[in-house]
Design an enzyme around this catalytic site. Structure first.
Site, PDB file in Angstrom:
ATOM      1  N   GLY A  46       0.821  -1.203   0.000  1.00 54.67           N
ATOM      2  CA  GLY A  46       0.000   0.000   0.000  1.00 54.67           C
ATOM      3  C   GLY A  46       0.852   1.249   0.000  1.00 54.67           C
ATOM      4  O   GLY A  46       2.055   1.199   0.293  1.00 54.67           O
ATOM      5  N   GLN A  51       3.286   9.836   1.369  1.00 53.88           N
ATOM      6  CA  GLN A  51       4.582   9.148   1.248  1.00 53.88           C
ATOM      7  C   GLN A  51       5.341   9.537  -0.019  1.00 53.88           C
ATOM      8  O   GLN A  51       6.539   9.266  -0.118  1.00 53.88           O
ATOM      9  CB  GLN A  51       4.375   7.624   1.273  1.00 53.88           C
ATOM     10  CG  GLN A  51       3.906   7.112   2.625  1.00 53.88           C
ATOM     11  CD  GLN A  51       3.719   5.610   2.592  1.00 53.88           C
ATOM     12  OE1 GLN A  51       2.672   5.129   2.211  1.00 53.88           O
ATOM     13  NE2 GLN A  51       4.745   4.868   2.965  1.00 53.88           N
ATOM     14  N   CYS A  90       6.542  -0.810   6.293  1.00 55.46           N
ATOM     15  CA  CYS A  90       6.065   0.405   5.623  1.00 55.46           C
ATOM     16  C   CYS A  90       7.166   0.850   4.672  1.00 55.46           C
ATOM     17  O   CYS A  90       8.342   0.816   5.041  1.00 55.46           O
ATOM     18  CB  CYS A  90       5.796   1.484   6.674  1.00 55.46           C
ATOM     19  SG  CYS A  90       5.326   3.085   5.980  1.00 55.46           S
ATOM     20  N   LEU A  91       6.799   1.268   3.470  1.00 55.51           N
ATOM     21  CA  LEU A  91       7.822   1.701   2.503  1.00 55.51           C
ATOM     22  C   LEU A  91       8.602   2.913   3.020  1.00 55.51           C
ATOM     23  O   LEU A  91       9.716   3.154   2.583  1.00 55.51           O
ATOM     24  CB  LEU A  91       7.183   2.018   1.153  1.00 55.51           C
ATOM     25  CG  LEU A  91       6.653   0.816   0.361  1.00 55.51           C
ATOM     26  CD1 LEU A  91       5.990   1.263  -0.936  1.00 55.51           C
ATOM     27  CD2 LEU A  91       7.757  -0.183   0.064  1.00 55.51           C
ATOM     28  N   HIS A 132      -3.587   0.847   8.040  1.00 53.26           N
ATOM     29  CA  HIS A 132      -2.242   1.433   7.958  1.00 53.26           C
ATOM     30  C   HIS A 132      -2.226   2.673   7.058  1.00 53.26           C
ATOM     31  O   HIS A 132      -1.689   3.726   7.439  1.00 53.26           O
ATOM     32  CB  HIS A 132      -1.262   0.373   7.432  1.00 53.26           C
ATOM     33  CG  HIS A 132       0.136   0.859   7.219  1.00 53.26           C
ATOM     34  ND1 HIS A 132       1.188   0.473   8.016  1.00 53.26           N
ATOM     35  CD2 HIS A 132       0.669   1.712   6.306  1.00 53.26           C
ATOM     36  CE1 HIS A 132       2.303   1.077   7.599  1.00 53.26           C
ATOM     37  NE2 HIS A 132       2.011   1.826   6.543  1.00 53.26           N
ATOM     38  N   GLU A 133      -2.827   2.558   5.871  1.00 54.63           N
ATOM     39  CA  GLU A 133      -2.776   3.679   4.922  1.00 54.63           C
ATOM     40  C   GLU A 133      -3.605   4.868   5.414  1.00 54.63           C
ATOM     41  O   GLU A 133      -3.204   6.014   5.238  1.00 54.63           O
ATOM     42  CB  GLU A 133      -3.250   3.237   3.525  1.00 54.63           C
ATOM     43  CG  GLU A 133      -2.420   2.141   2.871  1.00 54.63           C
ATOM     44  CD  GLU A 133      -0.914   2.335   2.956  1.00 54.63           C
ATOM     45  OE1 GLU A 133      -0.444   3.490   2.932  1.00 54.63           O
ATOM     46  OE2 GLU A 133      -0.199   1.329   3.079  1.00 54.63           O
ATOM     47  N   HIS A 136      -1.719   6.952   7.796  1.00 58.73           N
ATOM     48  CA  HIS A 136      -0.795   7.898   7.148  1.00 58.73           C
ATOM     49  C   HIS A 136      -1.473   9.251   6.890  1.00 58.73           C
ATOM     50  O   HIS A 136      -0.847  10.300   7.008  1.00 58.73           O
ATOM     51  CB  HIS A 136      -0.322   7.342   5.801  1.00 58.73           C
ATOM     52  CG  HIS A 136       0.900   6.475   5.882  1.00 58.73           C
ATOM     53  ND1 HIS A 136       2.101   6.926   6.396  1.00 58.73           N
ATOM     54  CD2 HIS A 136       1.116   5.197   5.491  1.00 58.73           C
ATOM     55  CE1 HIS A 136       3.003   5.946   6.315  1.00 58.73           C
ATOM     56  NE2 HIS A 136       2.428   4.880   5.783  1.00 58.73           N
TER      57      HIS A 136
HETATM   58 NI    NI Z   1       3.187   3.021   5.354  1.00 58.37          NI
END
Ligand code: NI
Length: 166
Positions: A46, A51, A90-91, A132-133, A136
């Protein structure tokens, strides 16, 4: 389309709240496409717009389960059910994994790229990813929600070790 650069943990922007998208135009659609391309490039499940440095309420999710990529503009979680304790990365936190508690089921509403209302019910990994997203978009990151003391660092060496054990 273009790969965008991913902001990482030390970047203050990740702490900021994203704004609702007022008008879904070609620029937004282009951003969504770039987000999907960027997520795929880095093998992410995701990605949230923040991000890639854009404070707009947009998320994309791909569980690589042969279902279409999920893209939600202005997502709002309207219902959650249950709880699951899961490993999560997480990226924006490369090579780090933590344990978190996430809802087992999430119902999210929002808009698609054409401004049409959508409603998605996700369980398991999808519930985790949505949760999670959406975090953010509120400036909440992995380290805010992790179960204390559960952070693991995955180095290229330890990946090799894991592979050789199989
Ligand atoms: Ni993330």
């Amino acid at each position: 389309m273009a790969i965008r650069s991913i902001r990482t943990e030390e970047d203050e922007i990740l702490r900021k709240k994203s704004k609702e998208v007022d008008v879904i135009d070609d620029r937004i659609r282009e951003l969504v496409k770039d987000m999907v391309e960027t997520m795929h490039k880095y093998d992410g499940v995701g990605l949230a717009a923040v991000q890639v440095g854009i404070l707009k309420q947009i998320i994309v999710i791909d569980l690589y389960d042969e279902k279409p990529v999920i893209k939600i503009i202005n997502p709002k979680i309207i219902k959650t059910k249950g709880e699951q304790e899961v490993d999560e990365g997480c990226l924006s936190f490369p090579n780090k994994y933590v344990k978190v508690k996430r809802p087992e089921e999430v119902v999210v509403e929002g808009l698609d790229e054409n401004g049409k209302k959508i409603k998605i019910t996700g369980t398991g990994l999808l519930a985790q990813a949505i949760s999670h997203e959406v975090d953010h978009l509120h400036g909440i990151v992995l380290t805010d929600v992790m179960i204390p003391g559960t952070m693991e660092y995955i180095t290229p060496d330890s990946i090799e070790e894991k592979k050789s054990k199989k």
